[in-house]
Design an enzyme around this catalytic site. Structure first.
Site, mmCIF file in Angstrom:
data_model
loop_
_atom_site.group_PDB
_atom_site.id
_atom_site.type_symbol
_atom_site.label_atom_id
_atom_site.label_comp_id
_atom_site.label_asym_id
_atom_site.label_seq_id
_atom_site.Cartn_x
_atom_site.Cartn_y
_atom_site.Cartn_z
ATOM 1 N N THR A 43 -43.190 -16.250 -25.909
ATOM 2 C CA THR A 43 -43.386 -17.151 -27.031
ATOM 3 C C THR A 43 -42.952 -16.553 -28.355
ATOM 4 O O THR A 43 -43.165 -15.371 -28.614
ATOM 5 C CB THR A 43 -44.862 -17.599 -27.138
ATOM 6 O OG1 THR A 43 -45.019 -18.451 -28.280
ATOM 7 C CG2 THR A 43 -45.796 -16.407 -27.273
ATOM 8 N N ASP A 44 -42.350 -17.400 -29.176
ATOM 9 C CA ASP A 44 -42.055 -17.019 -30.550
ATOM 10 C C ASP A 44 -43.356 -16.870 -31.321
ATOM 11 O O ASP A 44 -44.399 -17.387 -30.916
ATOM 12 C CB ASP A 44 -41.185 -18.082 -31.222
ATOM 13 C CG ASP A 44 -39.698 -17.827 -30.989
ATOM 14 O OD1 ASP A 44 -39.373 -16.876 -30.264
ATOM 15 O OD2 ASP A 44 -38.883 -18.587 -31.529
ATOM 16 N N LYS A 45 -43.255 -16.198 -32.451
ATOM 17 C CA LYS A 45 -44.433 -16.024 -33.307
ATOM 18 C C LYS A 45 -44.573 -17.167 -34.304
ATOM 19 O O LYS A 45 -45.577 -17.876 -34.328
ATOM 20 C CB LYS A 45 -44.331 -14.687 -34.051
ATOM 21 C CG LYS A 45 -45.468 -14.436 -35.053
ATOM 22 C CD LYS A 45 -45.173 -13.238 -35.926
ATOM 23 C CE LYS A 45 -43.991 -13.507 -36.805
ATOM 24 N NZ LYS A 45 -44.112 -13.305 -38.206
#
Length: 789
Positions: free
Chosen positions: A292-294
């Protein structure tokens, strides 16, 4: 520079060329009705009605036609409801284009573009129509969707941009030359025959359906031969055969599966999840690792300027120069934060501007000043320091400042300046620290995913210190922070499964790193990945399930399997759970329908051979088929239990359980026939009516057993399913007691006997299900009869 067209001219062009969209062939109501009438089940019902008329059974013929009309009407209504809801969802994905109209830039829906419109395109934008480039600044376009070439092509003034490709880097202004069906993409699409792609789960269930169909047809052939040898009239044989085929073959299985998936997609939409590839739902149910991206997923994407550190200049000067660069890309959340802190962007005379992208990692602005041209570079510290003239000692101090910002949770951007139009030997002006608040629900969502068998690792371009701080705060499972410097000698592809499981976050990651991480993780997991920028495209497309987050560029939304309409990891958690629910509903329905078909085919075949006739009249068989299908629509939103870990349907287990349930039904039916006909010596018409009631009641009671791994009374279906099954069973009971449409009426006491009989055999099916649980666990089959992939 072109001045664009006026809105009045645009209306005239729109009238001449039509909307900028590829005309989608949507069947009319008449076409849909015709398709239903010529479907296998409808044709067989029509033939059965005709045979009834030929035999003088006018009432049976009329009633069969009435049932056919009701069945078609209900199916068309459900399809229309599902289609309308999905069309409303797709409206959320409509792209807007920055267009020059009446001398001013404005955003309009892409479908309203007309030839001669002047538009602005930036990295990540999908090119909405065929256009001719007027101006280009460090621009390139990815035309892989049209030409198959994976590398972006540089674009300059005079080049053509094709609809369906996307801007890979830079900024361009272009004039629309063709729209809709007149574009290169539109003309190509017109030559392509598109079809629906079924998931492997659907294909597996349909294969079982085909096996049952073959069994039914074999039974029909053998029984027909037997009846013919016993001199049964040919027309009667044909009508009985058609009735058995209608009742026994699960012809409606594909339609029901489509409706269940469509209703599941609508349920996901209520949670702000738009499914673009239906077959991705199977992978979603099986996903056990999320990269997942932040920003926007774990954080609120509400960026603000936290601290400013200027080197030898006032903070206001540093912020003002950064705002001058930010003003050229005001839609960026980072630039919006800087402009908000500055209150107003300074007025500058721009010579050139090159926007930042995943490769450059900086924006470059050259502006005219009283002392001549000045170039500003604004971007990541690692890149900006490489453009600056700075001593080794000062470099250490700069790195310490960046790390100090990171330890306080700030993402750093650096600004450098030089006189002239170049990017070398620049003066380092300072750092701006940006903060982005963590989402309140992120920690609980990650914990929930971990408890349900989905591992999570954060992927970020931020440095190790920031990644460690955020991963620790969110309690992401694992103990390591990996960076390109710490990756194995063989690259990301050499990471072991233990390495993935022990990594909280991958920091300082470039787009090519993210792609390699997804590719490597796929060796061990069913991988989901999300992203927002054009640089995330390779990774998102490579993942088993690719998510485009709320603020993703159009190109990524077009390529992703699933598009999220709200921020945060919680909405992804909901997507995982809803995906599992959809396939548990499909599974429960397939168990019920396969068992029913098997029970009916085998029972009638056995009795046909021993008794010499069908134990049910043709009309009774058709009534059973239609009464069985009434509760099916309600199963699309049934209350189901899901596995607390990612899972893949075990088709062998599904088939064996269906056959076991079916065999219980066969024993149930044969024993009832033996008791009523041979022991109690009831008349055949009475036995047939009792048989009809028993088959209807027992079949619907199986739904309660098959839909849960728990004891059936501890986990009842949804209210809609309960109401639907009760209504159909009451209808069957009233028909049996009154004798309407039946060979004979039966006393209420006989109906009560059939109900008690059916409930008793329901418990036998329940005991078989419970008895198989240790065996299921031994073979790794988890809750809901799912098998770990």
């Amino acid at each position: 520079m072109q001045s664009g067209i006026t809105n009045e001219e645009a209306r005239a062009y729109l009238g001449a060329h039509g909307y900028n969209e590829i005309a989608e062939h949507k069947p009319s109501l008449l076409a849909k009705l015709s398709r239903r009438i010529v479907s296998p089940i409808s044709l067989m019902l029509l033939v059965a009605a005709v045979l009834s008329y030929v035999e003088g059974q006018d009432f049976d013929g009329n009633f069969i036609l009435l049932l056919l009309a009701l069945n078609i009407a209900v199916t068309l209504w459900q399809e229309k409801k599902a289609d309308t809801a999905i069309q409303e969802l797709n409206a959320h994905l409509t792209a807007e284009v920055k267009t020059l109209r009446d001398g001013a830039w404005q955003k309009i829906p892409a479908r309203l573009l007309v030839p001669h419109d002047v538009i602005e395109l930036r990295a990540g934008d999908v090119i909405p129509a065929d256009t001719s480039v007027l101006e280009a600044h460090s621009a390139s376009a990815n035309e892989a969707a049209l030409t198959g070439e994976s590398l972006p092509k540089e674009k300059k003034a005079g080049d053509t941009l094709y609809s369906g490709s996307f801007v890979a880097s830079g900024i361009m202004t272009a004039m629309v030359s063709a729209t809709g069906g007149d574009t290169y993409f539109g003309k190509t699409l017109a030559k392509i025959d598109t079809g629906n792609k079924r998931s492997s789960l659907e294909r597996q269930i349909l294969r079982i359906s085909q096996l049952l169909s073959s069994l039914a047809l074999l039974a029909v052939l053998l029984l027909s031969a037997l009846l013919w040898l016993r001199h049964t009239p040919v027309l009667e044989i044909l009508r009985l055969d058609l009735s058995l085929v209608i009742a026994g073959i699960p012809i409606s299985l594909p339609t029901v599966m489509t409706l269940i998936i469509a209703f599941g997609v609508i349920a996901l939409a209520k949670k702000d999840v738009v499914v673009r590839r239906l077959s991705s739902l199977e992978d979603l149910a099986d996903t056990d690792y999320l990269l997942t991206d932040k920003t926007g997923t774990l954080t609120e994407n509400k960026i603000s300027v936290g601290e400013i550190l200027a080197y030898g200049h006032p903070e206001e000067e540093l912020l003002g120069l950064a705002a001058a660069v930010a003003a050229e890309e005001p839609d960026s959340s980072i630039n919006q934060a800087i402009l908000a802190r500055m209150k107003a962007a300074p007025v500058t005379q721009i010579i050139s501007f090159v926007p930042g992208d995943s490769d450059r990692k900086r924006s470059t602005l050259t502006m005219q000043t009283d002392d001549g041209p000045v170039t500003l570079s604004f971007g990541t510290p690692q890149v900006i320091i490489g453009l600056s003239s700075i001593s080794a000692e000062r470099r250490k101090e700069f790195d310490a400042d960046v790390n100090a910002f990171a330890e306080r949770g700030y993402r750093s951007l650096a600004l450098a300046r030089v006189r002239g139009e170049r990017e070398s030997d620049m003066e380092l002006l300072g750092l701006i620290g940006l903060s982005d608040t963590l989402r309140a629900d992120a920690k609980d969502a990650i914990s929930f995913l971990a408890d349900n068998g989905v591992g999570v690792s954060m992927v970020t371009g931020d440095n190790r210190a920031i990644a460690k701080e955020i991963a620790g705060t969110l309690s992401i499972p694992g103990a390591r922070i990996e960076t390109p410097e710490t990756r194995p000698a063989g690259g990301w592809g050499a990471l072991s499964k233990d390495a993935f499981e022990g990594t909280q976050a991958f920091a300082e990651i470039l787009p090519e790193d993210k792609y390699e991480l997804v590719k490597s993780a796929k060796r061990f997991y069913t991988v989901a990945a999300n992203g927002d920028g054009v640089n995330d495209l390779p990774a998102v497309k490579e993942a088993h399930v690719g998510f485009a987050v709320k603020n993703a560029v159009d190109a990524l939304k077009g390529a992703a399997d699933i598009v999220l309409l709200s921020d945060g990891i919680a909405v992804m958690r909901d997507a995982f759970i809803e995906g599992r629910k959809i396939f548990m509903r499909l599974y429960a329905y397939s168990i019920y329908r396969i068992s029913e078909s098997f029970r009916l085919i085998v029972t009638i075949a056995v009795l046909g051979f021993f008794v010499g006739t069908y134990p049910l009249s043709p009309l009774q068989l058709i009534l059973i088929a239609l009464l069985n299908d009434i509760p099916i629509i309600s199963l699309g939103g049934d209350r189901v239990q899901i596995a607390n870990r990612p899972s893949k349907l075990n088709v062998k287990e599904q088939f064996s359980l269906s056959i076991l349930f079916g065999l219980v039904g066969v024993a149930n039916s044969l024993l009832l026939y033996f008791v009523t006909f041979n022991l109690l010596h009831l008349p055949l018409p009475v036995v047939q009516t009792m048989f009809f009631l028993k088959l209807t009641v027992s079949g619907h009671l199986l739904i309660y057993v098959a839909h849960t791994k728990e004891r059936w009374w501890r986990y009842l279906p949804s209210a809609a399913v309960i109401i639907a099954t009760l209504v159909t069973q009451v209808i069957a009971t009233v028909l049996a007691v009154s004798g309407a449409l039946m060979p004979a009426a039966i006393p209420v006491s006989f109906a009560i006997f059939v109900w008690i009989w059916s409930l008793c055999f329901m418990q036998i099916s329940e005991l078989i299900k419970i008895a198989r649980r240790p065996l299921q666990n031994q073979h790794g089959i988890g809750p809901g009869f799912y098998q770990k992939s």
